[in-house]
Scaffold this motif. Sequence first.
Motif, short mmCIF file in Angstrom:
data_model
loop_
_atom_site.label_atom_id
_atom_site.label_comp_id
_atom_site.label_asym_id
_atom_site.label_seq_id
_atom_site.Cartn_x
_atom_site.Cartn_y
_atom_site.Cartn_z
N PHE A 39 -25.60 1.94 50.92
CA PHE A 39 -25.92 1.27 52.17
C PHE A 39 -26.11 -0.20 51.80
O PHE A 39 -27.15 -0.58 51.27
CB PHE A 39 -27.18 1.85 52.80
N GLN A 40 -25.08 -0.99 52.05
CA GLN A 40 -25.13 -2.38 51.60
C GLN A 40 -26.03 -3.24 52.47
O GLN A 40 -26.67 -4.17 51.99
CB GLN A 40 -23.71 -2.97 51.59
N ARG A 41 -26.07 -2.94 53.76
CA ARG A 41 -26.86 -3.77 54.65
C ARG A 41 -27.44 -2.93 55.78
O ARG A 41 -26.71 -2.34 56.57
CB ARG A 41 -25.99 -4.89 55.24
N PHE A 88 -41.01 -15.85 49.85
CA PHE A 88 -39.59 -16.12 50.04
C PHE A 88 -39.07 -15.10 51.06
O PHE A 88 -38.99 -13.91 50.76
CB PHE A 88 -38.83 -16.02 48.72
N ALA A 89 -38.76 -15.58 52.24
CA ALA A 89 -38.29 -14.71 53.32
C ALA A 89 -36.80 -14.45 53.14
O ALA A 89 -36.02 -15.39 53.06
CB ALA A 89 -38.56 -15.36 54.68
N ASN A 90 -36.42 -13.18 53.07
CA ASN A 90 -35.00 -12.85 52.83
C ASN A 90 -34.39 -11.98 53.93
O ASN A 90 -33.32 -11.42 53.76
CB ASN A 90 -34.84 -12.17 51.47
N LYS A 91 -35.08 -11.87 55.07
CA LYS A 91 -34.55 -11.14 56.23
C LYS A 91 -35.58 -11.24 57.34
O LYS A 91 -36.75 -11.56 57.10
CB LYS A 91 -34.29 -9.67 55.89
N THR A 92 -35.16 -10.94 58.56
CA THR A 92 -36.12 -10.90 59.67
C THR A 92 -36.69 -9.51 59.83
O THR A 92 -37.79 -9.34 60.34
CB THR A 92 -35.46 -11.31 61.00
N GLU A 110 -37.63 -2.03 49.10
CA GLU A 110 -36.33 -2.70 49.07
C GLU A 110 -35.49 -2.17 47.91
O GLU A 110 -35.95 -2.08 46.78
CB GLU A 110 -36.52 -4.21 48.94
N GLY A 111 -34.25 -1.81 48.23
CA GLY A 111 -33.37 -1.25 47.22
C GLY A 111 -33.46 0.26 47.12
O GLY A 111 -32.64 0.88 46.44
N ALA A 112 -34.45 0.86 47.79
CA ALA A 112 -34.59 2.31 47.79
C ALA A 112 -34.46 2.87 49.19
O ALA A 112 -33.69 3.79 49.44
CB ALA A 112 -35.94 2.72 47.18
N ILE A 136 -37.56 -25.37 50.33
CA ILE A 136 -36.48 -24.56 49.75
C ILE A 136 -35.85 -23.70 50.83
O ILE A 136 -36.51 -22.95 51.54
CB ILE A 136 -37.01 -23.67 48.61
N GLU A 137 -34.55 -23.80 50.94
CA GLU A 137 -33.77 -22.98 51.85
C GLU A 137 -32.40 -22.82 51.22
O GLU A 137 -31.59 -23.74 51.25
CB GLU A 137 -33.67 -23.63 53.23
N THR A 138 -32.18 -21.66 50.60
CA THR A 138 -30.98 -21.47 49.81
C THR A 138 -30.03 -20.50 50.49
O THR A 138 -30.45 -19.51 51.08
CB THR A 138 -31.32 -20.95 48.39
N ALA A 139 -28.77 -20.82 50.44
CA ALA A 139 -27.76 -19.96 51.07
C ALA A 139 -27.25 -18.93 50.07
O ALA A 139 -27.17 -19.18 48.88
CB ALA A 139 -26.59 -20.81 51.57
N GLY A 140 -26.92 -17.76 50.58
CA GLY A 140 -26.38 -16.71 49.72
C GLY A 140 -25.93 -15.54 50.54
O GLY A 140 -26.34 -15.37 51.69
N ALA A 141 -25.07 -14.72 49.94
CA ALA A 141 -24.52 -13.58 50.69
C ALA A 141 -24.76 -12.24 50.00
O ALA A 141 -24.47 -11.20 50.56
CB ALA A 141 -23.02 -13.78 50.90
N ALA A 142 -25.28 -12.26 48.75
CA ALA A 142 -25.50 -11.01 48.03
C ALA A 142 -26.67 -10.26 48.65
O ALA A 142 -27.59 -10.85 49.22
CB ALA A 142 -25.77 -11.30 46.56
N THR A 143 -26.65 -8.93 48.53
CA THR A 143 -27.71 -8.12 49.11
C THR A 143 -28.31 -7.18 48.08
O THR A 143 -27.68 -6.84 47.07
CB THR A 143 -27.19 -7.27 50.28
N VAL A 144 -29.56 -6.78 48.33
CA VAL A 144 -30.19 -5.70 47.58
C VAL A 144 -29.88 -4.42 48.34
O VAL A 144 -30.41 -4.18 49.42
CB VAL A 144 -31.71 -5.91 47.47
#
Length: 600
Positions: A357-359, A384-388, A446-448, A483-491
């Motif tokens: 389940f990638q996302r 560090f917020a990585n999703k809503t 996260e990741g499980a 800090i506000e970094t862009a990225g597309a990889a997911t856990v």
Amino acid sequence: MSNPISEEILLELREANTNSQKKKDSNDVEIAGDFQTTLNQMVTINEGDEISIKSCFIDSVQANAGKIHIGAEDATITVDSGLYINDWGFSDTTNTYTSQRFHFDTTTIPSGKTYYLAETNARDTTLDEVFSMNFYADPNAEGKWNSTETAEFYLEYKDKNDVTKPYHFTLKKSNIKVQGEHNIFFLNREFLNNTLALPILVKVDSLKSSSDPKLVKKMNTSGVFLTSFGGSGTLQLPVEINEKSNIPADGDDVYTPKVFKTTFTIPEGDYTPVDLAELLSDRLSQIKPIGTDYLTGDFSDSNFLFGSNELLVGGNQPKYVASDGSDVITFASGNNYWVGSSQVGVVFNQDTNKFTFQRTHSSLYSSTGLQVIKSIGTGAKRFFANKTGGIWFNNLQPLSLWRDKLGFELNHASPTSLIIREQTNARATTLGALNGDYFYTLPLTEGASITGDALDLDSLIFKKVDTTNNQFFDEPPTNFATIETAGAATVSIFAKNSFNTTDDDINTPYYQIEVDVGQQGNKKYGSDKFNNKISAIISRFYDSDSYSSSMDSSGSFSYIHRGNPFQISKANVRILGPDGNLVSGIGNDNTVFVSIIKPK
């Protein structure tokens, strides 16, 4: 001296023929490789006749081709899911934090915790929440427990409205552990990955055997009893409850995770792992037109994405409970935001050979529309917020698809499990107006059990060259708040098992062909199971168009009859693996040719 003259008779035993009867499992689903063929002519076996397998063809096309077969038992998919949000302090950037959220523990700064959407249930002392029950297996030693493969349970109870309801379920006895001198066994909410409908709310002392004596007799005939000394007939016996919750008194509410059920059907057929993953992703993320448009106002029709106003309860904002049960928050009225996951994607990772389940979350985005990870909060309360937020899975069915074919771990007791159930409940003492109420913990990892955008070392780098402030890529930021970094990889959530590495695939270098026409001469020793009907052993990889095949008696055992004649009218065929059990993963177009040599 010339060779003796002989006559050869060939018996065609083909599973796909109309004169073959297929065996079925407890769910009335045909079992490939287990069938009985009725001959159109009786054959007499006399003394000196030789019986052997001439040739056989095993429908291992899909097993050898690396495809996944979706049959009727896999095609209808049910997903039970819940919603969660992360308390980063913002959902609508036009408002201040304190005007958006109300924390019942009186804090006003972001907690950084995960909060699940809850529903409120007023409970009273007349209800039991049953988590496990005790039963007894054939206590009178009448042998009924071993005479059938399934156990039948016919019960009934009264619900909170005092309405009597039946409670019937069937379980395979091979999955039930019987123990002790009274042959006791118990069934709980974790049984077989929640295939059993527990917990269940019942009126106190109302969970009993069925009031229909015929159904009670069916239950007893299958070897199931409600007491250690047996007991049957018309008398309604109470079910022995092993574990139940202490129901709060009137006025004390219980906040349980809100669960949504989604059901859809995919076409039956054979799929590559990539194709099946894409199909599941498409169906999970699909929305249907409502009227003439896909949206009504701000809301979708998916159970994975809601507008917050759509979740209003009687005009009031819904409550979100911290996953550790420590706090509850609500949002100020008037603000509308998305809750859930903007995508629900299943991906086949060819590098690891696993489904994932990638996302199952919604990302944060910058003012320019870039997917970002953002530093928020102040002082020691910085995150560090990585999703809503996103969704979590409460149950996935059928198990034959998600667990057996896609390899996901569905054990609720495991911290790495994909599916999470409410684990424990606690009474609130620090939540002001909610004190005395009960809240479930819901460990979302996260990741499980949930996903998120990947947070790594690169997230600490401010992606901007600012010569005025001496800010470069190889220097730490002077202000973490920017800090506000862009990225597309997911856990992602990875399946536990790799595709095509099930026990059947690893341990099936050959098939054992069992043909029973009445002969008793062959014996096979050395394995866990003794079998005197094995007639041939063939390599799985002697292929012909991906069919595993054996020609000209290769791998066959001969049987020469001694004694009185007997007649053959039917033949039973079973295709076994090395462990002596029926092999899985094959199709139902299997054929065995039996040769009968009659000397003259």
